[in-house]
Design a protein around this motif. Structure first.
Motif, PDB file in Angstrom:
ATOM      1  N   LEU A 213      -1.853  -5.880   7.473  1.00  0.00           N
ATOM      2  CA  LEU A 213      -2.219  -4.470   7.575  1.00  0.00           C
ATOM      3  C   LEU A 213      -1.862  -3.733   6.287  1.00  0.00           C
ATOM      4  O   LEU A 213      -2.624  -2.862   5.826  1.00  0.00           O
ATOM      5  CB  LEU A 213      -1.519  -3.829   8.771  1.00  0.00           C
ATOM      6  CG  LEU A 213      -2.093  -4.140  10.149  1.00  0.00           C
ATOM      7  CD1 LEU A 213      -1.170  -3.615  11.237  1.00  0.00           C
ATOM      8  CD2 LEU A 213      -3.484  -3.540  10.298  1.00  0.00           C
ATOM      9  N   ALA A 214      -0.717  -4.057   5.714  1.00  0.00           N
ATOM     10  CA  ALA A 214      -0.345  -3.440   4.437  1.00  0.00           C
ATOM     11  C   ALA A 214      -1.316  -3.837   3.331  1.00  0.00           C
ATOM     12  O   ALA A 214      -1.694  -3.002   2.490  1.00  0.00           O
ATOM     13  CB  ALA A 214       1.081  -3.851   4.062  1.00  0.00           C
ATOM     14  N   ALA A 215      -1.754  -5.097   3.333  1.00  0.00           N
ATOM     15  CA  ALA A 215      -2.719  -5.530   2.324  1.00  0.00           C
ATOM     16  C   ALA A 215      -4.069  -4.844   2.523  1.00  0.00           C
ATOM     17  O   ALA A 215      -4.750  -4.491   1.550  1.00  0.00           O
ATOM     18  CB  ALA A 215      -2.884  -7.049   2.378  1.00  0.00           C
ATOM     19  N   LEU A 216      -4.462  -4.640   3.774  1.00  0.00           N
ATOM     20  CA  LEU A 216      -5.728  -3.944   4.042  1.00  0.00           C
ATOM     21  C   LEU A 216      -5.673  -2.499   3.566  1.00  0.00           C
ATOM     22  O   LEU A 216      -6.673  -1.966   3.065  1.00  0.00           O
ATOM     23  CB  LEU A 216      -6.035  -3.997   5.538  1.00  0.00           C
ATOM     24  CG  LEU A 216      -6.523  -5.330   6.091  1.00  0.00           C
ATOM     25  CD1 LEU A 216      -6.578  -5.292   7.610  1.00  0.00           C
ATOM     26  CD2 LEU A 216      -7.890  -5.680   5.517  1.00  0.00           C
ATOM     27  N   SER A 217      -4.525  -1.851   3.719  1.00  0.00           N
ATOM     28  CA  SER A 217      -4.414  -0.456   3.283  1.00  0.00           C
ATOM     29  C   SER A 217      -4.461  -0.321   1.768  1.00  0.00           C
ATOM     30  O   SER A 217      -4.716   0.774   1.255  1.00  0.00           O
ATOM     31  CB  SER A 217      -3.111   0.148   3.816  1.00  0.00           C
ATOM     32  OG  SER A 217      -1.988  -0.496   3.236  1.00  0.00           O
ATOM     33  N   ALA A 218      -4.199  -1.418   1.042  1.00  0.00           N
ATOM     34  CA  ALA A 218      -4.226  -1.369  -0.423  1.00  0.00           C
ATOM     35  C   ALA A 218      -5.612  -1.594  -1.002  1.00  0.00           C
ATOM     36  O   ALA A 218      -5.810  -1.423  -2.210  1.00  0.00           O
ATOM     37  CB  ALA A 218      -3.260  -2.408  -0.988  1.00  0.00           C
ATOM     38  N   ILE A 219      -6.577  -1.977  -0.181  1.00  0.00           N
ATOM     39  CA  ILE A 219      -7.948  -2.194  -0.673  1.00  0.00           C
ATOM     40  C   ILE A 219      -8.599  -0.840  -0.944  1.00  0.00           C
ATOM     41  O   ILE A 219      -8.530   0.081  -0.133  1.00  0.00           O
ATOM     42  CB  ILE A 219      -8.771  -2.998   0.342  1.00  0.00           C
ATOM     43  CG1 ILE A 219      -8.147  -4.388   0.543  1.00  0.00           C
ATOM     44  CG2 ILE A 219     -10.212  -3.148  -0.122  1.00  0.00           C
ATOM     45  CD1 ILE A 219      -8.843  -5.222   1.593  1.00  0.00           C
ATOM     46  N   ASP A 220      -9.242  -0.720  -2.084  1.00  0.00           N
ATOM     47  CA  ASP A 220      -9.881   0.532  -2.481  1.00  0.00           C
ATOM     48  C   ASP A 220     -11.023   0.869  -1.518  1.00  0.00           C
ATOM     49  O   ASP A 220     -11.969   0.082  -1.366  1.00  0.00           O
ATOM     50  CB  ASP A 220     -10.402   0.406  -3.914  1.00  0.00           C
ATOM     51  CG  ASP A 220     -10.879   1.733  -4.485  1.00  0.00           C
ATOM     52  OD1 ASP A 220     -10.831   2.739  -3.758  1.00  0.00           O
ATOM     53  OD2 ASP A 220     -11.304   1.740  -5.655  1.00  0.00           O
ATOM     54  N   GLN A 221     -10.939   2.038  -0.881  1.00  0.00           N
ATOM     55  CA  GLN A 221     -11.974   2.444   0.075  1.00  0.00           C
ATOM     56  C   GLN A 221     -13.297   2.753  -0.609  1.00  0.00           C
ATOM     57  O   GLN A 221     -14.351   2.730   0.035  1.00  0.00           O
ATOM     58  CB  GLN A 221     -11.492   3.672   0.862  1.00  0.00           C
ATOM     59  CG  GLN A 221     -10.254   3.415   1.705  1.00  0.00           C
ATOM     60  CD  GLN A 221     -10.477   2.325   2.729  1.00  0.00           C
ATOM     61  OE1 GLN A 221     -11.487   2.312   3.442  1.00  0.00           O
ATOM     62  NE2 GLN A 221      -9.531   1.391   2.805  1.00  0.00           N
TER      63      GLN A 221
END
Length: 335
Positions: A213-221
């Motif tokens: 989940l932390a890695a997903l939040s770091a992906i540029d939207q």
């Protein structure tokens, strides 16, 4: 070109700074960094002390793997160490000749391989599902529910499964009322590997999803918005943006899991060993307890622990090398 008013500290052309001046400048730079970073160093000091006392210092005890260690030949542990007989690789020879040891290694590797296939991908899937939930309140509730079992002890987890799937559990009672023969889920050695994996999934699935989940939040939207503007659907965005963004974390955790290939746990297996038998539930950690600690063969137990450490190190280095070949950073970057 120096800025106006700046003092040029570079040596004149054609001259190199002397070693004494370089050392003095290095000491001055170290003092400046210590003065600047002392709050961070003070906060990290307790963790460093704990790591030193409980991880690095006990590592020195591995030396008794080469001794016939006897704690009763001295007045204190150091005296016992100095008076114990050195036997070289005798403990390793006894360990490798023991068929019970190889049974434990076989069970451990089988459980590790099974969980890599059927457990390791599940936290990734859960993180993707939670990340797709629009409602923040619903997401928080689901996260709280799936995180909670991680804080239960293995005694409580095994007790829960016994109450649900044991011979007198809820499932067995319902099957008897329906005129069916209850399944021996908790006592069947043939399905024990599935049972322990199910227990591990229930206990640690939510906790394992936190990193993803932390890695997903770091992906540029902005990448998702640009892909959607170009006509990419949900599955295309998942395949070309989300999974590549998770790939470094997946590779890192996979390497770390391979390093623990010979460590699948102790409490979970010793609690259920009597129910399914040694042949199914004996892993390396329980082997060390029953064959070394209980019989006071301390050198044999240290040899088994050192064997686990060496195999884990080789697996980590090998997996990290493969990760570098595939273009990933792995646990550490190439120098």
């Amino acid at each position: 070109m120096s800025a106006p008013g700046a003092v040029d500290t570079r040596p004149p052309a054609g001259r190199t700074p002397s070693p004494r001046r370089t050392r003095r400048r290095g000491r001055r730079s170290l003092r400046v960094r210590l003065r600047r970073d002392w709050p961070l160093l003070a906060m990290a000091a307790p963790a460093a002390v704990l790591l030193l006392v409980f991880h690095y210092l006990p590592t020195l005890g591995n030396i008794i793997a080469f001794q016939d260690y006897n704690p009763f030949v001295g007045d204190d542990p150091l005296d016992a160490f100095l008076n114990s007989e050195w036997i070289g690789f005798g403990n390793f020879e006894a360990l490798f000749r023991d068929p019970l040891f190889w049974d434990a290694v076989r069970n451990t590797l089988s459980i590790t391989a099974f969980q890599l296939v059927f457990f390791f991908p599940l936290p990734i899937l859960l993180a993707l599902i939670l990340n797709s939930v629009v409602s923040g309140r619903l997401r928080g509730f689901v996260q709280s529910v799936v995180y909670l079992p991680h804080f239960f002890s293995w005694v409580l987890v095994v007790t829960f499964f016994v109450q649900m799937f044991g011979g007198a559990g809820l499932l067995a009672q319902e099957m008897r009322q329906a005129g069916l023969e209850p399944w021996g889920i908790m006592t069947n050695p043939d399905t024990f590997i599935v049972l322990v994996t199910a227990e591990a999934v229930w206990k640690d699935l939510g906790w394992g999803a936190i990193v993803f989940l932390a890695a997903l939040s770091a992906i540029d939207q902005n990448l998702y918005e640009a892909a959607a503007a170009d006509g990419a659907g949900r599955w295309r965005r998942l395949w070309h943006i989300t999974l590549p963004g998770l790939r470094p974390v997946i590779v890192l955790l996979l390497i770390m899991r391979l390093g623990d290939a010979l460590s699948v746990g102790f409490e979970q297996f010793i609690l259920q060993r009597e129910a399914v038998g040694r042949q199914a539930a004996e892993v390396l950690d329980t082997f060390v307890y029953y064959q070394a600690i209980s019989t006071q063969q301390w050198g044999l137990g240290a040899a088994a622990g050192l064997f686990k450490a060496v195999v884990g190190l080789v697996l980590i280095l090998t997996a990290n090398k493969v990760a570098h070949r595939l273009g990933e950073q792995g646990v550490y970057a190439k120098s």
